[in-house]
Design an enzyme around this catalytic site. Structure first.
Site, mmCIF file in Angstrom:
data_model
loop_
_atom_site.group_PDB
_atom_site.id
_atom_site.type_symbol
_atom_site.label_atom_id
_atom_site.label_comp_id
_atom_site.label_asym_id
_atom_site.label_seq_id
_atom_site.Cartn_x
_atom_site.Cartn_y
_atom_site.Cartn_z
ATOM 1 N N ARG A 64 0.856 -1.195 0.000
ATOM 2 C CA ARG A 64 0.000 0.000 0.000
ATOM 3 C C ARG A 64 0.887 1.238 0.000
ATOM 4 N NH1 ARG A 64 -5.475 -1.151 3.294
ATOM 5 N NH2 ARG A 64 -6.355 -0.186 1.432
ATOM 6 N N GLN A 110 -1.470 3.129 -5.411
ATOM 7 C CA GLN A 110 -2.825 3.590 -5.110
ATOM 8 C C GLN A 110 -3.799 3.311 -6.251
ATOM 9 O OE1 GLN A 110 -2.497 7.702 -3.955
ATOM 10 N NE2 GLN A 110 -2.026 7.216 -1.831
ATOM 11 N N ASP A 163 -5.037 -0.313 -5.966
ATOM 12 C CA ASP A 163 -5.434 -0.756 -4.631
ATOM 13 C C ASP A 163 -6.901 -1.163 -4.594
ATOM 14 O OD1 ASP A 163 -5.843 -1.190 -1.953
ATOM 15 O OD2 ASP A 163 -4.998 0.716 -1.276
ATOM 16 N N SER A 166 -8.882 -0.669 -1.201
ATOM 17 C CA SER A 166 -9.404 0.669 -0.936
ATOM 18 C C SER A 166 -10.633 0.969 -1.784
ATOM 19 C CB SER A 166 -8.320 1.719 -1.198
ATOM 20 O OG SER A 166 -7.301 1.639 -0.218
ATOM 21 N N TYR A 185 -1.429 1.022 9.730
ATOM 22 C CA TYR A 185 -2.349 0.063 10.343
ATOM 23 C C TYR A 185 -2.261 0.162 11.863
ATOM 24 C CZ TYR A 185 -2.593 -2.144 5.736
ATOM 25 O OH TYR A 185 -2.783 -2.383 4.404
#
Length: 372
Positions: A125, A130, A133, A136, A229
């Site tokens: 990530r 992006q 991803d 997401s 995270y």
């Protein structure tokens, strides 16, 4: 004829409506020199017609075997079952949400067929990743749909209303977890007029929550971890968090739970005791139901009533928004596949961390040559 074939078949998972290829991305793959074969009806549940795929340059296959059997690259949303994987060409690339370690038989076939499996849930990530991803993009749809489900289940209005019968106060909505799904849920609940709070054990999410019009719920417990995270809380931290959260929930009308820790069961945040302390008519929608749920009373796939509190554990929410979810997913997949498909050929650059860290099984590290 094009040098490589990309195959797509209908999804077989129960309730799965998404598709890994849209006419838009099909056209782009054809432009990169690929021959695209898609099973008839594969996009129907996501509202993409066979005719649209043909116009984008795809060939229609009568069944999954015809679509995938000779494919050099196979695109999917959820992994094909072991029998279908066994029929793939040895060494073919497989791209999707594969979860190879969740099913021993699936993992064994991937290894036996020497497939170049790319479980997109393993994608690093990073900023560069992006556009690829899928976690997401699909979480955004899930967070949006979760709030709509909550709005349907609650016996209250979300917004404040001034009526001839008096003023209706806005619902108090708490979003647990401020990842992509949680932030989308906050934004959606705010648009619907609710009084919105966001809770996350990562203090750095305060600014994101507040930027969407929500209030950050600070319970005095931080679980800031690496890579964006959350780390696991200690027993003492969890007990204090639960005590404070339980008191706060007594005045909440709607909770939407979205907290997840990659590769682990969902953290249990809302206890049975907290539910017992909530007002009758309150609603909890548990987006984490697929990995066990953030509420210990959640029953995956069910909506239950516990002493007047409604608890919903919907599954595969992204699929319920199949048109836009598929469009986003397919673009993510196209961007990832573009790393190794070009000019009608498949070429892997294992020095690219996005390929090297996504492929499963992991490739052994190659030692650097010794200095002269």
């Amino acid at each position: 004829m094009s040098g490589i074939t990309i195959g797509v078949a209908s999804e077989t998972a129960v309730g799965e409506k998404r598709v890994a290829l849209t006419p838009e991305t099909c056209k782009k793959l054809v432009a990169r020199g690929a021959r695209v074969r898609i099973e008839r009806g594969a996009g129907r549940a996501a509202s993409f017609t066979d005719e649209a795929y043909v116009q984008a340059g795809a060939e229609l296959a009568d069944d999954a075997a015809a679509a995938l059997g000779q494919a050099d690259v196979v695109l999917c949303v959820q992994s094909p079952d072991p029998a279908r994987l066994s029929a793939l060409r040895e060494g073919a690339a497989l791209v999707g949400l594969l979860a190879p370690q969740a099913d021993a038989a699936r993992g064994e076939v991937i290894v036996a067929q020497r497939l170049q499996a790319f479980p997109l849930e393993r994608l690093p990530r990073t900023t560069r990743a992006q556009a690829m991803d899928v976690l997401s993009s699909q979480a955004g749809m899930a967070g949006y749909k979760a709030v709509l489900i909550a709005g349907q289940l609650t016996p209250r209005f979300f917004p404040m209303l001034t009526t001839a019968a008096g003023t209706i106060r806005p619902s108090k909505v708490l979003i647990v977890g401020a990842g992509v799904a949680g932030l989308q849920a906050i934004a959606t609940a705010k648009r619907l007029g609710a009084q919105v709070e966001g809770f996350d054990v990562r203090p750095e999410t305060r600014e994101q929550i507040e930027s969407l019009g929500g209030k950050f719920l600070d319970l005095g417990v931080s679980a800031a971890g690496e890579g964006g995270y959350a780390r696991q809380l200690t027993d003492e931290e969890r007990a204090e968090q639960q005590r404070r959260l339980g008191e706060h929930l007594k005045n909440i009308d709607v909770i939407v739970c979205t907290a997840a820790v990659p590769g682990r069961p969902a953290p249990k945040i809302v206890t049975a005791a907290m539910i017992a302390g909530m007002k009758p008519g309150s609603v909890l929608v548990d987006l984490a139901a697929e990995t066990g749920g953030n509420c210990e009373l959640t029953q995956p796939g069910e909506t239950i009533d516990v002493n007047g509190v409604t608890i919903a554990g919907p599954l595969n929410l992204a699929s319920s928004g199949a048109v836009h979810a598929s469009e986003m997913y397919a673009r993510n997949v196209f961007n990832f596949v573009s790393l190794f498909v070009n000019d009608g050929a498949v070429t892997y650059d294992w020095n690219d961390e996005l390929l090297a860290k996504t492929v499963w099984p992991e490739r052994p590290a190659v030692a650097a040559p010794a200095a002269a």
